[in-house]
Design a protein around this motif. Structure first.
Motif, PDB file in Angstrom:
ATOM      1  N   ARG A  33      29.606  76.331  67.103  1.00  0.00           N
ATOM      2  CA  ARG A  33      31.067  76.370  67.244  1.00  0.00           C
ATOM      3  C   ARG A  33      31.683  77.033  66.001  1.00  0.00           C
ATOM      4  NH1 ARG A  33      32.529  70.838  67.592  1.00  0.00           N
ATOM      5  NH2 ARG A  33      32.112  70.744  69.811  1.00  0.00           N
ATOM      6  N   ARG A  34      31.131  76.684  64.848  1.00  0.00           N
ATOM      7  CA  ARG A  34      31.639  77.307  63.613  1.00  0.00           C
ATOM      8  C   ARG A  34      31.354  78.800  63.608  1.00  0.00           C
ATOM      9  NH1 ARG A  34      31.252  73.894  58.052  1.00  0.00           N
ATOM     10  NH2 ARG A  34      32.314  72.024  58.777  1.00  0.00           N
TER      11      ARG A  34
ATOM     12  N   ARG B 290      33.835  80.526  65.712  1.00  0.00           N
ATOM     13  CA  ARG B 290      35.145  80.653  65.062  1.00  0.00           C
ATOM     14  C   ARG B 290      35.132  81.775  64.035  1.00  0.00           C
ATOM     15  NH1 ARG B 290      36.308  74.820  65.686  1.00  0.00           N
ATOM     16  NH2 ARG B 290      38.374  74.718  66.671  1.00  0.00           N
ATOM     17  N   ARG B 291      34.050  81.855  63.244  1.00  0.00           N
ATOM     18  CA  ARG B 291      33.980  82.890  62.220  1.00  0.00           C
ATOM     19  C   ARG B 291      33.969  84.273  62.863  1.00  0.00           C
ATOM     20  NH1 ARG B 291      34.750  78.897  60.429  1.00  0.00           N
ATOM     21  NH2 ARG B 291      34.625  78.083  58.323  1.00  0.00           N
TER      22      ARG B 291
ATOM     23  N   ILE C 268      37.577  85.154  64.023  1.00  0.00           N
ATOM     24  CA  ILE C 268      38.535  85.594  63.000  1.00  0.00           C
ATOM     25  C   ILE C 268      38.095  86.929  62.416  1.00  0.00           C
ATOM     26  CG2 ILE C 268      39.451  83.299  62.479  1.00  0.00           C
ATOM     27  CD1 ILE C 268      37.841  83.353  59.887  1.00  0.00           C
TER      28      ILE C 268
ATOM     29  N   PHE D 235      43.272  82.691  69.770  1.00  0.00           N
ATOM     30  CA  PHE D 235      42.266  81.939  70.529  1.00  0.00           C
ATOM     31  C   PHE D 235      42.517  80.454  70.354  1.00  0.00           C
ATOM     32  CE2 PHE D 235      40.154  81.673  66.382  1.00  0.00           C
ATOM     33  CZ  PHE D 235      39.495  80.462  66.416  1.00  0.00           C
ATOM     34  N   GLU D 236      42.000  79.708  71.305  1.00  0.00           N
ATOM     35  CA  GLU D 236      41.987  78.252  71.147  1.00  0.00           C
ATOM     36  C   GLU D 236      40.628  77.746  71.580  1.00  0.00           C
ATOM     37  OE1 GLU D 236      44.605  75.833  73.598  1.00  0.00           O
ATOM     38  OE2 GLU D 236      44.066  74.019  72.501  1.00  0.00           O
TER      39      GLU D 236
ATOM     40  N   VAL E  95      41.081  87.749  65.557  1.00  0.00           N
ATOM     41  CA  VAL E  95      41.750  86.799  66.446  1.00  0.00           C
ATOM     42  C   VAL E  95      42.086  85.542  65.649  1.00  0.00           C
ATOM     43  CG1 VAL E  95      41.641  85.686  68.696  1.00  0.00           C
ATOM     44  CG2 VAL E  95      40.226  87.690  68.254  1.00  0.00           C
ATOM     45  N   SER E  96      43.316  85.044  65.783  1.00  0.00           N
ATOM     46  CA  SER E  96      43.733  83.851  65.043  1.00  0.00           C
ATOM     47  C   SER E  96      43.752  82.628  65.934  1.00  0.00           C
ATOM     48  CB  SER E  96      45.125  84.055  64.449  1.00  0.00           C
ATOM     49  OG  SER E  96      45.043  84.939  63.362  1.00  0.00           O
ATOM     50  N   GLU E  97      43.609  81.476  65.284  1.00  0.00           N
ATOM     51  CA  GLU E  97      43.485  80.234  66.045  1.00  0.00           C
ATOM     52  C   GLU E  97      44.842  79.568  66.275  1.00  0.00           C
ATOM     53  OE1 GLU E  97      40.673  76.264  66.215  1.00  0.00           O
ATOM     54  OE2 GLU E  97      41.095  77.169  64.268  1.00  0.00           O
TER      55      GLU E  97
END
Lengths: 789, 341
Positions: free
Chosen positions: A504-505, A508-509, A512, A579-580, A516-518
């Motif tokens: 998951r990490r 996310r990395r 970004i 993103f979410e 893409v921002s969270e």
């Protein structure tokens, strides 16, 4: 709960209110005992220079309509002139005079300022200006027998005091009283606890007050004591001062004593005028549905049978049990005979009634948490003692009523406390003697002892203590949490993130890194939100939502993210990529909904090609192979620019563009590329480590082939066919050009592939290349493709 | 005779060197070099005439002078070549100069949500202390959220949670028993039921309360929960772990304290406060020894095992670290907010 220091000192001296350090130590001690001190306030702090003065003369000035001229005498015989904006005083009144040079609590100092050229030699003060209450309607008027020139605080009988505001936890009902707080503090400081006691009160003949508890399941105990020769009047200044400090208004000596006893002993009680109490007795019964009672706050309360009423002997309600007395039996100026009621009601019952009527009183707050069921009679005795100060002829009649109901709690419950358990929980050895030394002063008396263990009797004011661990906590509290030592336990296994958490990490990395921002939109949506984004189907709803716009649990992350895109567009931020990673909650026939973790990426202003590219990056990073299946229906997405991601039999997500009709409904003006992946599926699928393949040292050769092929044939299918036809010599295949044009005709396009051919063990021959070429051409032709010239 | 030859050598050499030094570029230098090396050049001509000198000594002297002259010229060429090569590359370099500040563009990198940033930092600190990370569902059963945590039906503490209930009804179950978890503590129960002690886990997660949003409250927010169950775990272990976390997460100048409090699921219970280097205190969260009833609900024998638990808000960590005045800003999804961090 407001605790007044001078009051606390009645139970044994704890600190001089003027000693700032000693006061701070009390606050620290209380906090370390778990009686969190929210604030420490100085009250009744005398202001130097404010003295009692008498009004000698009053005069209006023709040119100053809003003020009057006052001449006062502050005991030195000299008449001083002051201007005054208030007009509530008369000649002969005792008033508070701030003399010249006085520094007021708000910081200003009194100077010889005047109007119309006439100086003012001081200022007359209101209560609020002196920090003596919230009354600012006029000048404070003092008692007629005041000594002129004396400090105003002496005149009022006020002394500097300190108020601790305690934030009490639910397990300490005993500390809703000065007695309870003093008990804990005295024990903590190993100092003796002194019970405040007034002068003995004259006892009169027995007067029987009949008490009938009909609802014993809610009223466990009811005591009623008759007091005679009561003279209703103001209560003593010291009592008024303490009640004011504790946040209560002074009414008259009887009501004040009632409140005082509650704040001191923790026992709510009520004084009725015996002469207005029909039949001179009580009946405690459930209310009838719709029965009404006007409470002391002059509100008519409509009751249900779940409320408990205190009625007079004629069955007329005189109080809402445990919450508030009735207005009709209120103490009046002519009252001479009082019956004091002190009872015990079940916490749950009082809580329900207080909640139903939206009426949280000082009494209900205490009953809800649990009052000492043995405190009724001692409280009535204290009541009489205190009232006798202002009613010198007061008589307490013997023969008080003391009736119990079935809900009366068991008193003197015993609990065994093992030394080994204390040692284990505290992490250090506590000798049995020390345990006993801690427990006895707070009321836990030992009834039996073994080598290391003890059996203690729980005091009636600690209904929260029912098991061994409750007593262990008392020991820990009084030893002090700060004195228990510190140790960092080391697990024998290493810490770390699970595979899912690590992946998951990584995801996310990657996102970004891809720009893409969270975002974190609300998981609660309005009932129409899912339909607006083109998704229907059942949902789980919130039964008690705050607002209907947030009453449905989302089944897709799209609605929230599209709203965020629309919001940013409306603030002149186009092309936002968000993103979410969040949960969706589709309903399920199971213990819980089918809660799943999902990634949704929206790229505003980008087309489906960007989505494919991003998906390829994600797939590569997470090692997920999935087919882009454009034949499947993808609700809410652009029908011609979307696909399902299929891994084996399961669909792991969708990619493409959001349906333009959805975008219109969501007020998004740009096109929006989307990648949506079911992480519950994907993150848990950790790929096997890749096995090494030897890199060939032999020369390679490239073969470029362009085919004209129908639009309806996916490029991926053609690529797959070519790869399979090319066999093991093909080390890579890449679609490097797509061309559409009139020269080719409608409904077709040219796809150009580059195959890199290489053998592991030899150089390629012309025959190798031409046979691969022939196989590829034939495979393509079998799919309806033709080799382009 | 010989003197004349020597003079001639000297003159020819001086001329050659002057020509070399006068070259402005490598091409010109190459032209000068080939001219001087040719047999028809001054030195070449002199060399061819040496045989006409009568005296052996004279021939030797003249030969040596010519060789010396060649060496001198070659030296001059090499020096000039080096200078011209430097000049050539320097000219290229000078011509290539760029103003790098012309090329500054806003970063295109994305940004993690502040809550995620705090969440991951917290995870990292506890992983360093030997913890693993547990997760659980956000929609929970009443049993996991309350009952198993020593808050049976009618427990007054339940009322303090402002619970949001959902209309999900499990097969054969009763309505009203499914809710949005009000804290991360049900993960304690799930962890105890699915794993054997020793247990060292943290459980960060999203939680829900029926709270009207304001500057410091959101109905949807995040908490982190810790649970340790092992043999002989005491309050000293709890205090030591909180202290270790405080120093790791906030910094060496921070310390912690425990003060008695009340929670139904721990006993003894405590609030833990953090002391900042300036001496001020910050109330951070709640903690305590896991209540024996909670251990039993998790299938663990409280006579054999003991443990502690703690919990606090993640959002607040993020808000404090970045001086966000209003927590609602964190959930606005406004790119102008997001890209600041």
């Amino acid at each position: 709960m407001k605790i007044v220091l001078s009051w606390l000192n009645e139970f044994g001296p704890f600190a001089n209110p003027a000693d700032v350090d000693a006061v701070a130590r009390v606050a620290d001690d209380l906090t370390s005992l778990g009686l969190a001190v929210e604030s420490v306030d100085q009250v009744d702090v005398p202001v130097d220079g404010v003295v009692a003065a008498v009004v000698r003369r009053l005069e209006r000035h023709p040119d100053a309509a809003k003020v009057q001229r006052v001449w006062v005498d502050a005991g030195d015989g000299a008449e001083r002139h002051v201007w005054c904006g208030a007009d509530n005083m008369a000649v002969g009144d005792i008033v508070a005079l701030a003399t010249l040079g006085t520094r007021m609590p708000d910081g200003r100092s009194i100077e010889r300022r005047g109007i119309l050229g006439i100086d003012s030699e001081g200022m007359l003060c209101s209560a609020v200006e002196l920090g003596l209450g919230d009354d600012h309607s006029g000048i404070m008027i003092g008692p007629v027998d005041a000594t002129l020139g004396a400090s105003w605080w002496n005149v009022l009988g006020r002394q500097r005091d300190v108020v601790f505001d305690l934030d009490l936890t639910r397990n300490r009902p005993d500390c809703w009283s000065h007695l309870g707080v003093a008990r804990d503090l005295a024990a903590h400081r190993s100092q003796p606890m002194v019970m405040p006691m007034g002068a003995p009160v004259r006892e009169g003949d027995p007067v029987h007050v009949p008490v009938d508890i009909e609802a014993g399941d809610r009223c466990g105990r009811f005591t009623a004591t008759v007091i005679d020769n009561v003279v209703v009047g103001p209560s003593a200044p010291w009592m008024q001062a303490r009640l004011a400090a504790a946040g209560m208004r002074s009414i008259n000596n009887v009501v004040d004593v009632s409140n005082y006893v509650m704040l001191e002993m923790g026992q709510p009680n009520h004084a009725y005028d015996l002469d207005t109490l029909a039949g001179g007795g009580f009946r405690v019964r459930p209310a009838r549905d719709g029965e009404t009672l006007v409470t002391l706050d002059e509100v008519e309360r409509s009751c249900t049978q779940d409320d408990l009423l205190i009625c007079d002997a004629a069955d007329v309600p005189v109080g809402l049990a445990g919450v508030m007395g009735g207005l009709d039996s209120e103490i009046s100026a002519s009252t001479t005979r009082v019956v004091v009621e002190a009872a015990w009601f079940t916490p749950g019952g009082v809580m329900a009634t207080a909640a139903r009527h939206g009426l949280r009183s000082e009494a209900s707050a205490r009953f809800e948490r649990g009052v000492d069921p043995t405190a009724g009679r001692t409280s009535s005795k204290r009541f009489a003692e205190l009232l006798a100060e202002t009613c010198p002829d007061l008589v307490v009649h013997a023969g008080e009523a003391d009736v119990t109901g079935t809900s009366m709690p068991d008193i003197g419950q015993s609990v065994e406390v093992r030394g080994a358990v204390i040692d284990r929980v505290l992490g250090r050895h506590v000798p049995r003697d020390q345990v006993l030394q801690i427990l006895a002063p707070i009321g836990f008396e030992p009834t039996a002892q073994a080598d290391t263990d003890v059996v203690v009797q729980v005091p009636p004011w600690r209904p929260d203590c029912t098991s061994e661990i409750d007593i262990v906590e008392e020991v820990a509290r009084h030893i002090g949490y700060d004195n228990l030592g510190r140790r960092v336990p080391r697990p024998s296994t290493g810490g770390g993130l699970s595979t899912v958490q690590q992946r998951r990490r990584e995801l996310r990395r990657l996102l970004i890194g891809a720009g893409v921002s969270e975002a974190m939109p609300n998981p609660f949506v309005d009932p129409g939100a899912m339909a607006r984004v083109g998704l229907d189907g059942p949902v789980v709803s919130i039964v008690n939502p705050l607002v209907s716009e947030e009453s449905v649990l989302r089944t897709s992350l799209r609605a929230g993210l599209l709203s965020a895109i629309a919001f940013n567009e409306s603030h002149r931020r186009d092309g936002v990529a968000l993103f979410e990673i969040g949960h969706i909650y589709p309903p399920a026939q199971a213990e819980l909904p089918d809660e799943r973790e999902v990634l949704c990426v929206l790229l505003a202003g980008r087309d489906a090609a960007a989505a494919v590219q991003l998906w390829d990056e994600i797939a590569a990073a997470l090692g997920v192979g999935a087919m882009i299946d454009q034949r499947a229906a993808t609700p809410g997405l652009h029908p011609g620019r979307s696909a399902a991601l299929r891994a084996g039999r399961s669909e792991v997500g969708v990619i493409g563009e959001v349906d333009p009709r959805v975008l219109q409904r969501m007020d998004v003006s740009e096109r929006v590329a989307i990648v949506e992946i079911d992480l519950t599926e994907v993150l848990a699928r950790e790929p096997k480590p890749a096995a090494h393949r030897a890199v060939s040292r032999m020369p390679s050769s490239d073969l470029d082939l362009a085919f004209v092929v129908a639009d309806s044939t996916p490029a991926a299918d053609l690529a797959k066919a070519l790869r399979s036809a090319a066999g093991p010599l093909a080390v890579s295949i890449e679609l490097f050009d797509t061309f559409r044009g009139d020269s080719l005709g409608d409904g077709v396009r040219s796809l150009a592939f580059r195959l890199r051919l290489q053998a592991a063990d030899r150089s390629l021959t012309d025959d190798d290349v031409s046979s691969v070429r022939a196989a590829c051409v034939s495979a393509a032709e079998s799919m309806g493709a033709t080799l382009r010239g | 005779m010989i003197e004349q030859v020597l003079d001639e050598v000297s003159t020819v050499t001086d001329t050659a060197v002057a020509d070399i030094v006068a070259c402005d570029d490598l091409a010109a230098l190459d032209a000068v070099v080939s001219r001087h090396r040719s047999k028809k050049s001054g030195l070449g001509a002199i060399k061819s005439r040496l045989g006409s000198l009568d005296q052996v000594d004279d021939r030797k002297r003249a030969g040596a002078a010519v060789n010396e002259a060649y060496t001198r010229i070659e030296q001059a060429v090499e020096e000039r070549r080096a200078i011209l090569a430097d000049a050539a590359i320097n000219a290229v370099i000078a011509a290539e100069a760029m103003d790098l500040t012309e090329y500054r563009r806003p970063s295109t990198r994305g940004h993690l949500h502040l809550v995620t940033q705090a969440w991951e930092r917290l995870e990292d600190v506890f992983v360093g202390l030997g913890f693993t990370v547990a997760e659980g569902p956000e929609v929970e059963t009443d049993w996991h959220n309350f009952e198993a945590l020593n808050m049976s039906e009618g427990h007054p503490a339940r009322g303090e949670f402002d619970t949001l209930f959902v209309d999900h009804v499990p097969p054969g179950g009763t309505p009203g028993a499914t809710l949005l978890r009000t804290h991360t503590s049900p993960v304690q129960i799930r962890t105890m039921l699915t794993s054997e002690p020793p247990i060292y886990v943290i459980a960060p997660g999203r939680v829900f309360r029926r709270d009207t949003p304001d500057a410091t409250h959101m109905p949807v927010f995040h908490q982190i929960e810790g649970l340790v169950i092992d043999r002989g775990i005491s309050m000293a272990d709890l205090a030591g772990t909180i202290e270790a976390f405080t120093k790791e997460f906030f910094g060496a100048g921070f310390t912690s304290r425990l003060r008695p409090s009340y929670f139904p699921f721990t006993e003894p219970s405590a609030e833990f406060d953090i002391r900042r280097p300036d001496g001020s205190w910050l109330e951070l969260g709640g903690c305590g020894m896991v209540h024996p009833e909670v251990l039993r609900a998790g299938g663990i024998d409280p006579e054999e095992w003991s443990g502690f638990a703690f919990g606090f808000g993640i959002d607040r960590m993020a808000v404090m670290r970045h001086q966000v005045g209003d927590i609602r800003d964190m959930y606005s999804n406004d790119i102008r907010f997001i890209e600041q961090f």
